[in-house]
Motif scaffolding. Structure first.
Motif, PDB file in Angstrom:
ATOM      1  N   PRO A 130      -4.697  24.917   9.010  1.00 28.45           N
ATOM      2  CA  PRO A 130      -3.982  26.164   8.671  1.00 28.45           C
ATOM      3  C   PRO A 130      -3.183  26.071   7.370  1.00 28.45           C
ATOM      4  CG  PRO A 130      -2.900  25.007  10.476  1.00 28.45           C
ATOM      5  CD  PRO A 130      -4.195  24.311  10.254  1.00 28.45           C
ATOM      6  N   THR A 131      -2.938  24.865   6.841  1.00 27.45           N
ATOM      7  CA  THR A 131      -2.233  24.709   5.570  1.00 27.45           C
ATOM      8  C   THR A 131      -3.049  23.804   4.658  1.00 27.45           C
ATOM      9  OG1 THR A 131      -0.965  22.825   6.431  1.00 27.45           O
ATOM     10  CG2 THR A 131       0.045  25.009   6.612  1.00 27.45           C
ATOM     11  N   THR A 132      -2.748  23.878   3.378  1.00 23.47           N
ATOM     12  CA  THR A 132      -3.518  23.094   2.400  1.00 23.47           C
ATOM     13  C   THR A 132      -3.124  21.626   2.394  1.00 23.47           C
ATOM     14  OG1 THR A 132      -1.928  23.681   0.676  1.00 23.47           O
ATOM     15  CG2 THR A 132      -3.865  25.097   0.927  1.00 23.47           C
ATOM     16  N   THR A 133      -1.882  21.321   2.846  1.00 15.01           N
ATOM     17  CA  THR A 133      -1.424  19.933   2.879  1.00 15.01           C
ATOM     18  C   THR A 133      -0.836  19.618   4.243  1.00 15.01           C
ATOM     19  OG1 THR A 133       0.784  20.503   2.043  1.00 15.01           O
ATOM     20  CG2 THR A 133      -0.903  19.933   0.407  1.00 15.01           C
ATOM     21  N   VAL A 134      -0.689  18.313   4.524  1.00 16.87           N
ATOM     22  CA  VAL A 134      -0.112  17.878   5.790  1.00 16.87           C
ATOM     23  C   VAL A 134       0.577  16.539   5.561  1.00 16.87           C
ATOM     24  CG1 VAL A 134      -2.243  16.694   6.497  1.00 16.87           C
ATOM     25  CG2 VAL A 134      -0.584  17.419   8.231  1.00 16.87           C
ATOM     26  N   TRP A 135       1.696  16.327   6.266  1.00 13.73           N
ATOM     27  CA  TRP A 135       2.402  15.042   6.198  1.00 13.73           C
ATOM     28  C   TRP A 135       1.696  14.040   7.097  1.00 13.73           C
ATOM     29  CZ3 TRP A 135       6.184  13.889   2.834  1.00 13.73           C
ATOM     30  CH2 TRP A 135       6.841  14.941   2.207  1.00 13.73           C
ATOM     31  N   LYS A 136       1.300  12.897   6.503  1.00 14.17           N
ATOM     32  CA  LYS A 136       0.558  11.896   7.267  1.00 14.17           C
ATOM     33  C   LYS A 136       0.948  10.492   6.811  1.00 14.17           C
ATOM     34  CE  LYS A 136      -3.730  12.287   8.333  1.00 14.17           C
ATOM     35  NZ  LYS A 136      -5.215  12.382   8.280  1.00 14.17           N
ATOM     36  N   ASN A 137       0.708   9.521   7.713  1.00 21.41           N
ATOM     37  CA  ASN A 137       0.749   8.111   7.323  1.00 21.41           C
ATOM     38  C   ASN A 137      -0.607   7.746   6.741  1.00 21.41           C
ATOM     39  OD1 ASN A 137       2.479   8.138  10.181  1.00 21.41           O
ATOM     40  ND2 ASN A 137       3.420   6.937   8.559  1.00 21.41           N
ATOM     41  N   ILE A 138      -0.600   7.145   5.569  1.00 23.31           N
ATOM     42  CA  ILE A 138      -1.857   6.778   4.932  1.00 23.31           C
ATOM     43  C   ILE A 138      -2.068   5.273   5.024  1.00 23.31           C
ATOM     44  CG2 ILE A 138      -1.693   8.730   3.337  1.00 23.31           C
ATOM     45  CD1 ILE A 138      -0.959   6.673   1.162  1.00 23.31           C
ATOM     46  N   ASP A 139      -3.290   4.849   4.741  1.00 24.98           N
ATOM     47  CA  ASP A 139      -3.647   3.438   4.865  1.00 24.98           C
ATOM     48  C   ASP A 139      -3.275   2.609   3.637  1.00 24.98           C
ATOM     49  OD1 ASP A 139      -4.703   3.877   7.372  1.00 24.98           O
ATOM     50  OD2 ASP A 139      -6.694   4.358   6.588  1.00 24.98           O
ATOM     51  N   GLY A 140      -2.851   3.243   2.575  1.00 24.67           N
ATOM     52  CA  GLY A 140      -2.547   2.510   1.352  1.00 24.67           C
ATOM     53  C   GLY A 140      -1.384   1.545   1.518  1.00 24.67           C
ATOM     54  N   GLU A 141      -1.313   0.562   0.621  1.00 27.89           N
ATOM     55  CA  GLU A 141      -0.259  -0.438   0.659  1.00 27.89           C
ATOM     56  C   GLU A 141       0.408  -0.550  -0.719  1.00 27.89           C
ATOM     57  OE1 GLU A 141      -2.112  -4.051   1.813  1.00 27.89           O
ATOM     58  OE2 GLU A 141      -2.414  -3.453   3.899  1.00 27.89           O
ATOM     59  N   ILE A 142       1.684  -0.909  -0.697  1.00 29.84           N
ATOM     60  CA  ILE A 142       2.400  -1.277  -1.916  1.00 29.84           C
ATOM     61  C   ILE A 142       2.867  -2.712  -1.728  1.00 29.84           C
ATOM     62  CG2 ILE A 142       4.326  -0.794  -3.447  1.00 29.84           C
ATOM     63  CD1 ILE A 142       4.271   2.069  -2.552  1.00 29.84           C
ATOM     64  N   VAL A 143       2.423  -3.592  -2.602  1.00 27.41           N
ATOM     65  CA  VAL A 143       2.723  -5.021  -2.477  1.00 27.41           C
ATOM     66  C   VAL A 143       3.688  -5.429  -3.588  1.00 27.41           C
ATOM     67  CG1 VAL A 143       1.770  -7.353  -2.421  1.00 27.41           C
ATOM     68  CG2 VAL A 143       0.441  -5.436  -1.488  1.00 27.41           C
ATOM     69  N   ASN A 144       4.811  -6.029  -3.198  1.00 28.67           N
ATOM     70  CA  ASN A 144       5.765  -6.621  -4.136  1.00 28.67           C
ATOM     71  C   ASN A 144       5.870  -8.110  -3.825  1.00 28.67           C
ATOM     72  OD1 ASN A 144       7.327  -4.206  -5.550  1.00 28.67           O
ATOM     73  ND2 ASN A 144       7.108  -3.645  -3.394  1.00 28.67           N
ATOM     74  N   LYS A 145       5.679  -8.941  -4.813  1.00 28.72           N
ATOM     75  CA  LYS A 145       5.823 -10.379  -4.596  1.00 28.72           C
ATOM     76  C   LYS A 145       6.393 -11.019  -5.851  1.00 28.72           C
ATOM     77  CE  LYS A 145       0.885 -11.017  -5.590  1.00 28.72           C
ATOM     78  NZ  LYS A 145      -0.414 -11.501  -5.058  1.00 28.72           N
ATOM     79  N   GLY A 146       7.015 -12.168  -5.675  1.00 31.36           N
ATOM     80  CA  GLY A 146       7.606 -12.831  -6.819  1.00 31.36           C
ATOM     81  C   GLY A 146       8.466 -14.003  -6.413  1.00 31.36           C
ATOM     82  N   PHE A 147       9.150 -14.574  -7.407  1.00 30.55           N
ATOM     83  CA  PHE A 147      10.029 -15.714  -7.217  1.00 30.55           C
ATOM     84  C   PHE A 147      11.444 -15.324  -7.641  1.00 30.55           C
ATOM     85  CE2 PHE A 147       5.828 -17.479  -7.731  1.00 30.55           C
ATOM     86  CZ  PHE A 147       5.780 -18.523  -6.820  1.00 30.55           C
ATOM     87  N   GLU A 148      12.417 -15.892  -6.948  1.00 27.41           N
ATOM     88  CA  GLU A 148      13.817 -15.689  -7.278  1.00 27.41           C
ATOM     89  C   GLU A 148      14.519 -17.040  -7.388  1.00 27.41           C
ATOM     90  OE1 GLU A 148      14.475 -11.526  -4.756  1.00 27.41           O
ATOM     91  OE2 GLU A 148      15.314 -13.417  -4.039  1.00 27.41           O
TER      92      GLU A 148
END
Length: 1015
Positions: free
Chosen positions: A741-759
């Motif tokens: 009924p609408t053009t968009t919808v709020w959903k959980n997606i499968d994509g990932e955001i990866v942050n890695k590093g040294f401190e």
């Protein structure tokens, strides 16, 4: 695909620092070893003394040991002690959290001052729902005390940690007094929401929502709401603890994905009652000016004499000023045998560096704790703070479109235009989308008043030895009114004038119950925590507006009498609430101070999520190994502490709009129908939002491997960490499936955001003698960020502004690239006629949007801070440096100052003119406006002198310190904008923007003179 992980840079820098520090330490040690101690007497005497901290307050329980013997003593309630010893022998004095000090006995009475030490692993740190010795920690935790905070004009506590903690990046969204600050810990973990950590003040988790309204858009963009943390008086803060990894933050569950910052305010100290008065006066000026054409340069550049208006105006000089800040802080503290008290009052009055902008704040605080029954079985603690903030804003909205806002108007203003005409009136430029900036200031009023009260009551009851119950009830309430007026004017932006009042009321209530049980079994030590938390958030707002108001200075201003003139244009309001119900538990296990285990679990239930996912579960597990306690390390010289840490855990992000899991409907003519033959249209029901009962939290999974060490009697200490932080189940508003009924919808997606590093965090007490000391602390962090497995081809954000640039986005989120990478044409230079040359990647001889390319993003791959403190007798000097490398910025300011301005009665960037760019070039987003944000800055410098109050024979005076300091004294950078450490909020469709600089209110450099008096 590319990687920005520059670990070799970290390795080289770490090696260099270690080499310098160990050389200095060795030199210092040699000096100490060559000291000759001569005994003036072989007779035993009763040596008496007093041990105090850096503020002159007694240290109850300090340990005194006669070197090379087993004879010892401890300090009493007043810090006093006595011990049998000989003149010429050496005493070793130690206290938890302070540097061990050796004192040669040269008289029968000794006054001894201990200095705090951030290296001692027995230091007690604040963690979620409790505290732990640093030697027992298994997570990545950093704590700063008040001595670590930079001295300067710090309106909010997030400024205090800038450059002090590895992996924590603090960015001003604007230099306006009280403006918002972007704080990120270990990278960017979300596409949709920001990366702001959870702030907890004296046990009360705050909402990151604004407590004041943003300004209305009168055609010049709207100013964002101010920093919600600016209500706290930074002089009241005792410590700030940063929980960086999931093991440390998981106890906060659904709101710990971006890390947690725990702020603890001051309490009364042992000893006599203390009155402290701190007062300073500072002067601030713009950090730099943008290099646009001067009046004479402009006359030489134009081809049409009609654009020479006979004036000679530096519009930046007209707009900017020296801003004066006054701050006065009064506090009283006292600790008794059964409790402690701390109260303070602070008044701050700050003028911004842009004329008309001001920030005034009055804060009051009362912290009190009292104990009852046997052995302090029951403790009642109250923390209460109230603030009243009054602000005056300027028309400088970060979301202004092609019309621009105040500062871009000042930069584009023709330098041959005078400020006033021959009649003494403001000069009318008679242009669309470019107006006299001083006239804009004159016709604009924006006043905000915010009252905020934060308080909580804690009751702690010891049921039996080792078993404690704690109850915590907190309330955070704020009321804000913003009155914005643009008076009738000669521009094409709201020429008839308008007035808008926005009111915001928010309330956050918290109730917690939890039990803590500590018990030992032989060499096994256990701490078990279990509890329940309920938090409710209420937000409501109203607004109304008028149009066609009277001229300025005619009658009564609309903010004082909205009914005096004008036509009501609209009234609206809203009310929302959400609730969070949580159960949490944690186990800390310690075997013989060698082997450490921490496990926690939190279950969070939120009204923000779908019926099928009301609860989320966030576990963590961590191991620690104190190798210095092992037998095989017992004979290793100069090793004080060595610990390995390994942790894994999950945290959540619930920062989404309320009710997005539910369907939304409205009446609309577009869905209407004709019920009768009279052709009267009946409104129908239209679906505005598709329900999604399966929506759940974003989840951050983090792995951390770390090592803590301390060498050479704690002269060199530090931590090294590797982290891998991955965000899954990202929440986005994406295109809906067919027949939805609408053009968009709020959903959980499968994509990932990866942050890695040294401190890394390294520190050293390089030199420590009676008259001279020198300490150095260095921290740094690398960051490698990548978006993976995105289910859509790409997402866009970072809208740029300027004529002909409507709808153009600079940021792209795409699998295989850094979050918020840049997407634009590649600029190759200018041809012989000064015309732009762009790379034609598809070789079709046409330059259009198909030729855009992806370039590295704004996130720096290395950030660092350097902090050093020196003291000589009664003088002290501290320096704090910050810097970053590897990031980029879109300079939207330069884009607005494009060369073709010069043929439309506007100013241009000098660089474009002297590079020979053609006036025919039209503004296009390209790498011409993409610049490196690398910089190195002296963030703060302070020099102070403490008066010798004993020589004044004033028993009532405990201390008097005078100091001068400076902020942002110099910045080494090639970035051509005002400040390379900036991020303008230019989100698109809810996706956050990263690395856009759209002529924000500039940063300032500040010089301060102050004094601190202790009575």
């Amino acid at each position: 695909m590319y990687s920005k992980n520059k670990f070799f840079l970290l390795k080289n820098i770490t090696f260099l620092i270690l080499t310098l520090l160990t050389n200095q330490i060795g030199y210092s040690g040699n000096i100490e070893s060559k000291k000759l101690i001569q005994s003036n007497s072989n007779l035993q005497k009763t040596i008496q003394g007093k041990i105090v901290d850096e503020e002159g307050l007694p240290l109850l329980g300090a340990t005194i040991l006669l070197k090379d013997t087993t004879r010892g003593a401890s300090a009493n309630f007043d810090g006093e002690f006595s011990i049998e010893a000989e003149i010429g022998q050496t005493l070793q004095i130690s206290f938890v959290g302070y540097e061990t000090k050796e004192v040669i006995i040269d008289s029968e009475f000794l006054n001894i001052t201990l200095n705090p030490s951030s290296a001692v692993l027995n230091e007690v740190l604040i963690v979620g729902y409790g505290q732990q010795k640093k030697s027992d920690l298994t997570g990545a935790v950093a704590q700063l005390s008040s001595k670590d905070f930079k001295e300067g004009v710090n309106i909010s506590p997030d400024n205090l940690i800038q450059g002090k903690v590895s992996g924590v990046r603090v960015i001003q969204s604007s230099g306006e007094p009280g403006a918002g600050v972007d704080v990120s810990i270990r990278g960017v973990g979300s596409i949709r929401s920001g990366s702001t950590p959870l702030f907890v003040v004296d046990g009360v988790p705050l909402s990151n929502s604004s407590v004041s309204s943003e300004s209305p858009d009168f055609g010049l963009g709207n100013s964002s709401a101010k920093n919600p943390l600016n209500f706290l008086n930074t002089s009241d803060i005792a410590s700030i603890t940063v929980l960086k990894d999931a093991s440390a933050a998981a106890i906060y569950g659904a709101r710990g994905s971006n890390g947690v910052v725990i702020i603890t305010t001051k309490q009364g100290k042992t000893g006599d009652a203390t009155i402290t008065v701190d007062s300073y006066l500072s002067v601030s000026s713009v950090i730099k000016k943008i290099d646009v054409l001067s009046a004479n340069e402009y006359r030489n550049a134009i081809n049409d004499d009609a654009y020479d208006h006979g004036g000679n105006t530096d519009w930046q000089d007209e707009l900017f000023r020296n801003g004066v800040t006054q701050n006065n802080n009064f506090s009283f503290s006292k600790k008794t045998e059964s409790g402690n008290y701390y109260t303070s009052l602070s008044l701050m009055d700050q003028d911004g560096i842009v004329k008309s902008s001001t920030f005034k704040r009055a804060t009051a605080r009362l912290n009190a704790e009292e104990s009852f029954f046997d052995k302090k079985r029951l403790k009642i603690k109250v923390n209460l703070t109230a603030s009243q903030i009054n602000e005056t804003g300027v028309p400088n909205g970060a979301d202004a479109g092609s019309d621009g806002q105040l500062i871009i108007h000042a930069l584009m203003a023709n330098p041959t235009q005078p400020v006033f005409d021959e009649n003494g009136e403001y000069t009318n430029f008679n242009l669309n989308q470019n107006y006299n900036p001083m006239y804009l200031l004159d016709i604009y009023d924006d006043h905000t008043s915010t009252l905020r009260v934060l308080g909580n009551v804690e009751a702690s009851f010891r049921i039996v030895d080792g078993l404690n119950y704690k109850f915590n009830y907190g309330v955070d309430r704020s009321v804000s009114e913003r009155n914005s007026t643009i008076y009738p004017n000669v521009t094409d932006r709201t020429p008839e004038g308008a007035y808008v009042q926005n009111n915001l009321d928010s309330e956050n209530t918290l109730m917690e119950h939890y039990l803590t049980y500590n018990f030992d079994f032989n060499k096994n030590n256990f701490e078990v925590l279990g509890g329940f938390s309920y938090q409710k958030f209420n937000f409501s707002g109203t607004n109304f507006s008028l149009t066609g108001i009277d001229e300025k200075d005619t009658g009564v201003a609309p903010e004082y009498d909205p009914g005096y003139s004008g036509t009501q244009n609209g009234v609206s309001g809203y009310a929302q609430e959400n609730e969070l119900q949580s159960y949490f538990g944690r186990l800390n296990y310690n075997y013989n101070d060698k082997y450490l285990v921490t496990a926690s679990l939190r279950a969070d239930g939120s009204t923000r999520f779908g019926e099928n996912n009301k609860y989320g579960y966030f576990p963590s597990f961590a191991l620690g190994w104190n190798l210095d306690q092992e037998q095989f390390f017992s004979n290793v010289d100069n090793l004080n502490a060595l610990k390995l840490r390994l942790s894994w855990g999950e945290t959540g992000n619930q920062e989404v709009q309320n009710k997005i899991t539910q369907a939304s409907y409205s009446q609309s003519a577009s869905g209407g129908y004709y019920l009768y033959d009279d052709y009267n249209l009946i409104n129908g029901i239209v679906v505005n939002r598709t329900a999604n009962p399966d929506l759940k939290w974003e989840v951050v999974t983090q792995l951390n491997i770390g090592v803590d060490f301390s060498l050479w009697n704690n002269r060199l200490y530090g931590s090294l960490d590797y982290y891998n932080k991955t965000t899954t189940d990202a929440i986005l508003n994406i295109p809906a499936e067919p027949l939805s009924p609408t053009t968009t919808v709020w959903k959980n997606i499968d994509g990932e955001i990866v942050n890695k590093g040294f401190e890394f965090s390294l520190g050293s007490q390089i030199i420590s003698t009676e008259n001279f000391s020198w300490s150095l602390d260095v921290n740094g962090a690398t960051l490698d960020n990548e978006v993976t497995n995105l289910p859509v081809s790409e997402l866009y954000s970072g809208s740029v502004a300027g004529p002909g640039l409507s709808g153009v986005a600079a940021n792209i989120y795409k699998s295989g690239y850094e979050a918020g990478s840049f997407f634009m044409l590649k600029h190759l230079g200018f041809d012989e006629n000064g015309v732009d040359i762009f790379e034609d990647i598809n070789d079709d001889d046409i330059i259009n949007s198909d030729d855009r390319q992806i370039f590295e993003g704004a996130l720096p791959n290395f950030t660092y801070g350097i902090n050093t403190n020196l003291s000589y007798k009664r003088w002290d000097l501290s320096l704090a440096f910050i810097g970053q490398t590897g990031g980029l910025l879109v300079n939207n300011t330069n884009l607005a100052l494009n060369i073709n301005n010069i043929v439309s009665d506007r100013n241009v960037l000098s660089e474009f003119y002297y590079d020979g760019a053609s006036y025919t070039n039209t503004p296009q987003l390209s790498t011409l406006y993409l610049e490196k944000s690398n910089f190195f800055r002296l963030n703060n410098a302070r020099i102070g002198y403490s008066l010798d109050v004993e020589k004044l024979n004033l028993n009532w005076l405990k201390g008097l310190n005078f100091y001068v300091s400076g902020q942002n004294l110099f910045t080494i950078t090639n970035y051509s904008g005002y400040d390379p450490l900036v991020n303008s909020p230019r989100a698109t469709n809810g996706n956050q923007s990263i690395g856009i600089d759209y002529t924000t209110y500039p940063s300032s450099k500040t010089y301060m003179l102050g004094a601190t008096l202790k009575l």
